[in-house]
Structures are given as structure tokens and as C-alpha cells.
Scaffold this motif. Structure first.
Motif, PDB file in Angstrom:
ATOM      1  N   LEU A   1      -4.720  -1.536  -1.483  1.00  0.00           N
ATOM      2  CA  LEU A   1      -5.021  -2.965  -1.396  1.00  0.00           C
ATOM      3  C   LEU A   1      -4.913  -3.642  -2.762  1.00  0.00           C
ATOM      4  O   LEU A   1      -4.428  -4.774  -2.864  1.00  0.00           O
ATOM      5  CB  LEU A   1      -6.416  -3.172  -0.806  1.00  0.00           C
ATOM      6  CG  LEU A   1      -6.570  -2.726   0.654  1.00  0.00           C
ATOM      7  CD1 LEU A   1      -8.010  -2.911   1.128  1.00  0.00           C
ATOM      8  CD2 LEU A   1      -5.619  -3.489   1.561  1.00  0.00           C
ATOM      9  N   THR A   2      -5.348  -2.943  -3.822  1.00  0.00           N
ATOM     10  CA  THR A   2      -5.240  -3.519  -5.165  1.00  0.00           C
ATOM     11  C   THR A   2      -3.778  -3.737  -5.543  1.00  0.00           C
ATOM     12  O   THR A   2      -3.413  -4.788  -6.095  1.00  0.00           O
ATOM     13  CB  THR A   2      -5.918  -2.606  -6.206  1.00  0.00           C
ATOM     14  OG1 THR A   2      -7.320  -2.526  -5.923  1.00  0.00           O
ATOM     15  CG2 THR A   2      -5.728  -3.149  -7.617  1.00  0.00           C
ATOM     16  N   MET A   3      -2.918  -2.756  -5.246  1.00  0.00           N
ATOM     17  CA  MET A   3      -1.495  -2.916  -5.544  1.00  0.00           C
ATOM     18  C   MET A   3      -0.925  -4.132  -4.825  1.00  0.00           C
ATOM     19  O   MET A   3      -0.173  -4.923  -5.402  1.00  0.00           O
ATOM     20  CB  MET A   3      -0.713  -1.658  -5.136  1.00  0.00           C
ATOM     21  CG  MET A   3      -0.687  -0.585  -6.201  1.00  0.00           C
ATOM     22  SD  MET A   3       0.644   0.630  -5.942  1.00  0.00           S
ATOM     23  CE  MET A   3       0.119   1.402  -4.426  1.00  0.00           C
ATOM     24  N   SER A   4      -1.276  -4.281  -3.552  1.00  0.00           N
ATOM     25  CA  SER A   4      -0.754  -5.406  -2.770  1.00  0.00           C
ATOM     26  C   SER A   4      -1.209  -6.734  -3.362  1.00  0.00           C
ATOM     27  O   SER A   4      -0.418  -7.681  -3.483  1.00  0.00           O
ATOM     28  CB  SER A   4      -1.223  -5.290  -1.319  1.00  0.00           C
ATOM     29  OG  SER A   4      -0.716  -4.113  -0.715  1.00  0.00           O
ATOM     30  N   VAL A   5      -2.486  -6.802  -3.735  1.00  0.00           N
ATOM     31  CA  VAL A   5      -3.032  -8.043  -4.296  1.00  0.00           C
ATOM     32  C   VAL A   5      -2.406  -8.335  -5.663  1.00  0.00           C
ATOM     33  O   VAL A   5      -2.003  -9.474  -5.954  1.00  0.00           O
ATOM     34  CB  VAL A   5      -4.566  -7.952  -4.416  1.00  0.00           C
ATOM     35  CG1 VAL A   5      -5.118  -9.162  -5.168  1.00  0.00           C
ATOM     36  CG2 VAL A   5      -5.205  -7.868  -3.028  1.00  0.00           C
ATOM     37  N   VAL A   6      -2.315  -7.322  -6.508  1.00  0.00           N
ATOM     38  CA  VAL A   6      -1.750  -7.520  -7.849  1.00  0.00           C
ATOM     39  C   VAL A   6      -0.277  -7.908  -7.763  1.00  0.00           C
ATOM     40  O   VAL A   6       0.201  -8.740  -8.548  1.00  0.00           O
ATOM     41  CB  VAL A   6      -1.953  -6.252  -8.710  1.00  0.00           C
ATOM     42  CG1 VAL A   6      -1.165  -6.353 -10.016  1.00  0.00           C
ATOM     43  CG2 VAL A   6      -3.433  -6.060  -9.017  1.00  0.00           C
ATOM     44  N   PHE A   7       0.449  -7.335  -6.806  1.00  0.00           N
ATOM     45  CA  PHE A   7       1.860  -7.722  -6.634  1.00  0.00           C
ATOM     46  C   PHE A   7       1.968  -9.207  -6.319  1.00  0.00           C
ATOM     47  O   PHE A   7       2.861  -9.900  -6.825  1.00  0.00           O
ATOM     48  CB  PHE A   7       2.492  -6.898  -5.503  1.00  0.00           C
ATOM     49  CG  PHE A   7       3.208  -5.667  -5.984  1.00  0.00           C
ATOM     50  CD1 PHE A   7       2.562  -4.751  -6.790  1.00  0.00           C
ATOM     51  CD2 PHE A   7       4.517  -5.429  -5.634  1.00  0.00           C
ATOM     52  CE1 PHE A   7       3.215  -3.612  -7.244  1.00  0.00           C
ATOM     53  CE2 PHE A   7       5.186  -4.302  -6.075  1.00  0.00           C
ATOM     54  CZ  PHE A   7       4.535  -3.393  -6.882  1.00  0.00           C
ATOM     55  N   ALA A   8       1.076  -9.693  -5.454  1.00  0.00           N
ATOM     56  CA  ALA A   8       1.092 -11.119  -5.126  1.00  0.00           C
ATOM     57  C   ALA A   8       0.814 -11.961  -6.369  1.00  0.00           C
ATOM     58  O   ALA A   8       1.444 -13.007  -6.593  1.00  0.00           O
ATOM     59  CB  ALA A   8       0.060 -11.415  -4.039  1.00  0.00           C
ATOM     60  N   SER A   9      -0.106 -11.503  -7.217  1.00  0.00           N
ATOM     61  CA  SER A   9      -0.428 -12.217  -8.453  1.00  0.00           C
ATOM     62  C   SER A   9       0.733 -12.161  -9.440  1.00  0.00           C
ATOM     63  O   SER A   9       1.008 -13.136 -10.158  1.00  0.00           O
ATOM     64  CB  SER A   9      -1.688 -11.621  -9.091  1.00  0.00           C
ATOM     65  OG  SER A   9      -2.807 -11.762  -8.246  1.00  0.00           O
ATOM     66  N   ILE A  10       1.418 -11.022  -9.483  1.00  0.00           N
ATOM     67  CA  ILE A  10       2.555 -10.864 -10.392  1.00  0.00           C
ATOM     68  C   ILE A  10       3.646 -11.879 -10.065  1.00  0.00           C
ATOM     69  O   ILE A  10       4.241 -12.497 -10.964  1.00  0.00           O
ATOM     70  CB  ILE A  10       3.100  -9.419 -10.318  1.00  0.00           C
ATOM     71  CG1 ILE A  10       2.179  -8.466 -11.097  1.00  0.00           C
ATOM     72  CG2 ILE A  10       4.529  -9.343 -10.870  1.00  0.00           C
ATOM     73  CD1 ILE A  10       2.540  -7.007 -10.967  1.00  0.00           C
TER      74      ILE A  10
END
Length: 402
Positions: A212-221
Motif C-alpha cells: 500500500l505504501t508503494m502504491s501511495v508513494v507512486f501516486a505522489s511521485i
């Protein structure tokens, strides 16, 4: 005091007062307080993300001026370590506060459930040795469950406490359901589509926070890259600023590669071997049970054990399939991520025109969008509550093994 009941003895009263003094300072609400967050919490910490990415670029540039190795003075390894530290901080800044808080609260409620179950087991042990009578007068008039645990002495007392903990567990499980719904809704707001049931699977898994963190951080990136493209466009012909912004894009590529490599390594080196160990254990126990049945052992008990192991093995297969499929998605994305990082790094060292940089960053936005799409979280649900509980138990065993 009710008619026919004996007065509380001075010794019992003293015991109650001692319990009161010991427990009042530690009394806490039964349920985790509700989360009240401002709308701004659905955004990541943009100033911190930009500041740490800028520092990371500085260390990256410094590496070109340093020797590969040095005994005393600063070398490339030192600068690389500082750069990676800044990228780690940027990664944390790119997580969305509300989503992070919801996941943290979910873990806290899970801990409360585990603690309540542990206390129920201890109370059941004490109940066996207690006198076989109804609820005692002292316990009946003790105001809280916390204090009753100090005063309990009969089986009736322990039955009362066990029922209270079971009621708490039911309430906690209801709160988990509420949190799953909130997380699914918030994830949808940033383009990550999972049902509450699918969120439950990932939150119940040992790698759920990573996924979930990867998915969220990708959106932020993607959001950061879009802002960098705008900044580059607004910088006009200023190559110094344009290169700095593109350098930050390079750091975003490096961040993605690091997250993906860490996830793959954790699944391959920790999670899958642990699951295989659990499967070997369940299969061995099943074989032993069948042998004991042939030797005249209690068929009813042993067949119950075989059914329990069958559920464990079925859940292990679900767990293994889930993390393996997610790892494979990340691997596919990683291949492209590593290639894009190499290209971006080479381009950063050779870029000469700010207008060219703006085009490159816009291309980077499309690349980040593609990479995010390649590793969306696997969507699956539990067949029933028994499998869900067994899944949680497996996660608990893996966490305890750390």
C-alpha cells in the motif's frame, strides 16, 4: 448491600483499594479514538519532499568529485549513503498522512484484539483452578473490568471477565471493518481501486504496508514530477534550475527502484521461505495424525487436527499466491524502472538545454504513470471468516519470527 449478602471484609476492601490505586493510572478507552483529520492530510508533505530530493541531488553531484574509495577522507560510498538517506526521507514525506494514520490505527486495533485473546486464555487457565461458585460479592460491586481482574476469585468472576473481553473483541472487529472502508475510499481518491474486502486482505498480510505504501508513494511521485515539469517550464532558459529539477526526477527514479528491489528481496528471502516452513510443518503433522489413526489413536481428535491442517495449507497457498503474484508484478515494473533510471542518469549528466529538460520531465510523468500501472495491488478476498482468521494467524507467526 443486598439482603442476605455478607459485608465485604476489611481485607477484601483493602485489596480492592490497592487494585484501584494500581489501575486508575492505566485505564484507557475500550476503542481506539476516532480519527479526525483535515482535508489537507490527503496530501503528502510537499516542502519536505522537495527539500530532501534537492539534498539528494547535491550528494549525487558530489559523487563525481570524490574518489571511489578513501581510508580517511570522504569518498563516493559516503556520498551515496547520504544520498540514499535523503531518498528514504523523501519516501516518507511522499506517503499521505491520513492513509498512514489509518494503517497505523488498524495495527493498533489488531494489537488490542491479540491482547484481548491472550487475556482470555489466561483467564480460562485461572478459571480451572477457581472455586465453582457464582460471581462473588466483591467482584459484583467492583466498577470496572480492569479492577475485577484484581478481585476475581470464583469461576463466576472469570466467566464475567471472559464475556467482557469477548464483547471487546467484537467491538474491535467492527472498528477494523470501518477502517477498511475508510481506507478503500481514501485510496480511491488518489486513483487506487480496492474494495474494503481487498484492503482487508492486504492489511492482514505481512507485506501489506509495503504494497500500500508503494502504491501511495507512486501516486505522489507522479504529482511531484508534474510540479517539476511546471517549474522547469517556468524557469525559462535557466539551465541551472532546469538541471536541478531533472536531477530530482532522477532521484524519484532511484526511489522507485529501491522500493521495488526491497520488496522483491523481502518476499523472496523472508516471506516465501517462512510460508514454506509452515506448509512443511502442517504436512508433517497431517502425516503423523494419519499414522496415529491407523495405530488406534482417537479418530475424532486426529481427524479434527487433519481438517485444521487442511485449512492452514489452503490459506498458505492463498498467501503464497498473493505475495508471489504481487512480487512478479513488481519484478516486471522493476525491469522498466532500472532501464528508465539508467537513461535518466545518463541524460542528467549530458543535458545542455533547459527546453529539452522540460520535455524530458513530461516524458517522466508518463513513465511514472506506466510504472504505477504495472504493479497495482493484487485484488483478492477471503472465502470465509475461518480463512481470514487463519491468514491473520500466519501473519502473526511471521511477525513474531522477526
Amino acid at each position: 448491600m443486598p439482603q442476605g449478602s455478607s459485608p465485604v471484609s476489611r481485607r477484601s476492601a483493602t485489596r480492592l483499594l490497592a487494585a484501584l490505586s494500581l489501575s486508575l493510572a492505566t485505564l484507557a478507552p475500550t476503542l481506539t479514538p476516532g480519527i479526525a483529520l483535515a482535508a489537507d492530510d490527503m496530501h503528502f508533505d510537499q516542502p519536505e519532499a522537495f527539500a530532501t530530493l534537492k539534498k539528494a541531488v547535491g550528494y549525487f553531484d558530489e559523487m563525481d568529485t570524490l574518489p571511489e574509495e578513501a581510508w580517511i577522507s570522504r569518498d563516493q560510498a559516503s556520498a551515496r549513503s547520504d544520498m540514499d538517506e535523503m531518498i528514504e526521507k523523501a519516501m516518507q514525506a511522499l506517503d499521505v498522512p491520513e492513509l498512514s494514520t489509518l494503517r497505523s490505527t488498524y495495527r493498533q486495533v489488531e494489537d488490542k484484539i491479540r491482547e484481548s485473546r491472550r487475556e482470555i486464555s489466561e483467564l480460562k487457565e485461572k478459571r480451572i483452578l477457581a472455586s465453582d461458585t457464582e460471581v462473588s460479592t466483591l467482584t459484583r460491586f467492583t466498577p470496572t473490568d480492569t479492577l475485577r481482574e484484581f478481585t476475581a476469585s470464583t469461576r463466576g468472576d472469570y466467566d464475567l471477565l471472559i464475556a467482557a473481553h469477548e464483547k471487546n473483541i467484537t467491538a474491535y472487529q467492527g472498528e477494523l471493518t470501518t477502517l477498511e472502508g475508510k481506507l478503500a475510499a481514501r485510496l480511491e481518491e488518489i486513483g487506487i481501486t480496492l474494495t474494503p474486502d481487498q484492503v482487508q486482505v492486504w492489511l492482514s498480510s505481512v507485506v501489506g504496508d509495503d504494497v500500500l505504501t508503494m502504491s501511495v508513494v507512486f501516486a505522489s511521485i507522479k504529482s511531484v514530477a508534474q510540479q517539476l515539469a511546471e517549474l522547469t517550464r517556468d524557469s525559462g532558459e535557466n539551465l541551472e534550475y532546469a538541471r536541478r529539477y531533472y536531477g530530482m526526477v532522477v532521484m524519484l527514479h532511484r526511489m522507485i527502484v529501491t522500493m521495488q528491489q526491497d520488496f522483491i528481496a523481502r518476499v523472496d528471502d523472508e516471506v516465501l521461505p517462512q510460508l514454506q516452513g509452515f506448509a512443511d510443518e502442517a504436512e508433517a503433522t497431517t502425516r503423523d495424525a494419519r499414522t496415529l489413526i491407523k495405530q488406534g489413536g482417537s479418530r475424532e481428535s486426529l481427524e479434527s487436527n487433519i481438517r485444521a491442517n487442511a485449512l492452514t495449507l489452503k490459506t498458505i497457498n492463498l498467501y503464497r499466491s498473493l505475495v508471489s503474484e504481487q512480487r512478479d508484478r513488481v519484478k516486471t515494473s522493476l525491469t522498466k524502472s532500472q532501464r528508465e533510471l539508467a537513461v535518466a542518469t545518463n541524460t542528467y549528466r549530458t543535458v545542455k538545454l533547459s527546453a529539452h529538460v522540460a520535455d524530458l520531465i513530461r516524458q517522466g510523468v508518463k513513465t511514472f504513470d506506466t510504472l504505477a500501472g504495472l504493479q497495482v495491488p493484487v485484488a483478492t478476498s477471503f472465502e470465509n471468516s475461518a480463512m481470514r482468521e487463519e491468514f491473520r494467524k500466519l501473519t502473526e507467526r511471521m511477525q513474531q519470527a522477526k
